[in-house]
Design a protein around this motif. Structure first.
Motif: not given
Lengths: 434, 434
Positions: A260-262, B329-330, B337-338, B389-392
């Motif tokens: 989870t993000s936490i 895992t993506l 969600k990620t 950092g995640t989306t690109i």
């Protein structure tokens, strides 16, 4: 009818590969999972359990009754059981070991004695050993009997009366030999083996170098105690690659997207806070040179560029060092040769960037003097940053310390402070002479 | 006496494992290497040649005469020959193929047709296929004959008259069955296979998931054309890990320590220069806010801290994205969600860091106002940086573009510009209200 339904479910489900059974199982609700435990024998469920992540295993183990769990652990490969037990509390482990078969429990207990990340901790006890005097026919008979339980039957390890490893042969050699030949006549007596205490990364490099499917694991007196198979090595390589990325990005142990993000924030925030404190160092450096900055405010505009270029070069050197350590090429090349290579590379890049920016700032801002200060600073900073990026991880590795200390952001922070000092020192001394 | 010496050398040398023969060979001078070509048959030398890096193979191939080279390529595994030919010029390749056996040359040519990084490009043609109607005894006879040439004899693939893959069995099943049983009775007809065009990273994930030692490769019509073995998969994983690190550090293709510093600088300098140009963006941003900066010069002191914290958080998110893509895992988790997980994580870290720095600057500098500006900027910047950092990398992956564009320094540079704008916008608007 219920009996028929049950049989039909068992037939369909057990036809799936265990890895797929695990995937299906993970999608079930608790009530459905409970039915799985009723429908499948502990031995059948063991294959599903082996495919789960440790965290998932912990949750599922709580749902099993003691007898079922003990039977399941008896049927699992000892190395998988040991991996799981390694994450449980000591007293809980002892209770389960009590409930297991003595023989299986002993195997697991032996594996638990070895330190994490050693050959001993990842090896399996289910291997096939034969005697040099055995004939091909005798060994084939042995394989018929023991084959189904062994983790691999590809290599047959030859031991003497005392259990010392004296040779190795393969099922390929066995099949191409006459049935009355003894193993001795065609076995290879030059066996590559690893010690129980060898680091798992070294084991992986060895198996990769020789294209082995497994490597025998021995104790001090060359006693054969287990084997490491190639599928365990793949997991080690995957784990090491994740660690490498984690080290470079200060996100060790938290690159898992399923938490989870936490949880993720809890693991990652300390690094960012710590690095922020180090960042106070850069604020201090700039504070020292406040006077210089006040006289030419435009100097502030190039702080990010000087710092950034040095940081980027340092990170490139870090990547070289991390990969050289992971693939074992560092040992082949030697420490100093690598550092000198990186320093020269950094200087070459620095000279290129320095000249480019000098000309560019001269053209863009019509300010040759500013261009000269920024260009010279970049030149010097990049050489220094490449040395920092290479030496720190290598030194930490030599000292057998936790390489997380040398993670990318730490290298960047260090190179930030140093490149700022270089920049402002150069700027201040030239401003005084104008 | 010379004959004896030669025999003694051959005996000692050939007793070594091929991987060790390669290591010894690499230490020899040119004159000594020439003697190796005289002493060893093309078939014996093939095993050494297979262990060399592509660059080394190119240099060594020039030292061999045409006949010796052609014979050596005949004896090598077709996939290794194809790997080497893939790096040579087209006309040179055709000359060598002409000189080789037709059958071996055809195998190599087929492999050369497949695109890089696909199952077809890394598969081997040396596998064992059997018919469902064969008996155990017949298959064992076949293994005696073909076993020595096959790359693995662990799995036996069952094909029909047309060559379509219909089943699989293992040598383990073979040995535990009666010699007059037909393969049909115990083979598994649920075969996991990969298509020739499947990406090598997917093949590696599949083999890792199922703990396979090899996977069969089929064409559109389920025709069995080759197998990918686990040792090739290990090399793929190693290569992908190196690429991941290269992407995160903008040092793609240059983390090799064995190249010279001039070569390394040539490959790495363009990245640093390019990033420096982007760095001009940060200079521009600071230039826009020169007025704000002149009124509070101390703001400059916290530029590195705000930018650095955002950059570090962005890099952590990048590590998560890169590993999620590499381990598959993506796909399990899903894109949104990620991203949402990472954004919440970034905000949580941002709030923590923001509050800490607000209090700290208040205490250290007695300046609550400055603390408030820096703290609020860090809060907002970290949330934004984690999304960048995640989306690109994920978007670039979806568009099937070269992921090198999303390398760490680019993410950092982008987050630098954005966090600076956040910092100065917040500072300027609050300064106006004071």
């Amino acid at each position: 009818a219920i009996k028929e339904e049950l049989d039909e479910f068992r037939r369909l489900f057990l036809e799936l590969h265990p890895a797929d059974q695990t995937e299906v199982f993970l999608r079930l609700e608790e009530s459905e999972r409970k039915r799985v435990y009723e429908f499948l024998s502990p031995e059948e469920f063991a294959e599903i359990f082996e495919g789960l992540e440790i965290d998932e295993q912990k949750a599922i183990a709580l749902e099993l009754n003691d007898y079922y769990a003990a039977e399941m652990f008896n049927k699992m490969y000892a190395d998988d059981v040991a991996d799981f037990f390694g994450e449980l509390q000591q007293e809980h482990v002892e209770d389960i070991l009590q409930a297991m078969n003595k023989e299986d429990a002993d195997d697991v207990q032996e594996l638990l004695m070895y330190e994490d990340n050693t050959a001993g901790s990842i090896m399996t006890k289910e291997f096939i050993s034969v005697k040099a005097s055995h004939t091909v026919a005798e060994v084939i008979e042995l394989l018929r009997e023991k084959g189904p339980d062994a983790e691999t039957i590809y290599y047959l390890y030859v031991v003497d009366e005392a259990g010392k490893l004296v040779g190795v042969t393969s099922i390929r050699d066995l099949i191409t030999s006459m049935s009355d030949e003894t193993i001795e006549t065609f076995m290879s007596s030059r066996v590559v083996s690893v010690h129980v205490k060898t680091d798992q990364e070294e084991v992986a490099q060895l198996i990769q170098k020789y294209d082995f499917l497994a490597a025998p694991v021995v104790t001090d007196h060359n006693m054969l105690v287990g084997i490491v198979t190639v599928d365990d090595v793949i997991d080690v390589l995957e784990q090491e690659a994740t660690e490498d990325v984690g080290e470079i990005t200060a996100s060790r142990g938290s690159t898992d997207v399923t938490i989870t993000s936490i949880q993720a924030a809890k693991r990652r925030a300390p690094w960012i806070v710590l690095l922020m404190f180090f960042g106070l160092g850069t604020a201090e450096v700039i504070g020292i040179f406040e006077e210089t900055l006040e006289s030419v405010v435009l100097l502030a505009a190039f702080i990010p560029m000087v710092m950034g270029s040095a940081g980027n070069t340092g990170t490139q050197s870090l990547a070289v060092a991390v990969r050289a350590l992971a693939t074992g090429t560092l040992e082949k090349r030697g420490f100093w040769k690598t550092v000198v290579r990186e320093f020269s590379t950094g200087l070459l890049i620095g000279v290129t960037c320095g000249v480019v920016i000098m000309l560019l700032l001269g053209l863009l801002y019509g300010d040759l003097f500013l261009g000269f200060i920024v260009g010279l600073s970049i030149m010097v900073s990049l050489g220094v940053a490449s040395v920092i990026g290479t030496t720190i991880p290598l030194i930490i590795n030599k000292l057998n310390m936790d390489p997380a200390i040398a993670s990318g952001p730490f290298i960047t922070t260090l190179s930030d402070v140093i490149s700022l000092m270089i920049y402002f020192t150069i700027a201040t001394s030239f401003l005084q002479h104008v």
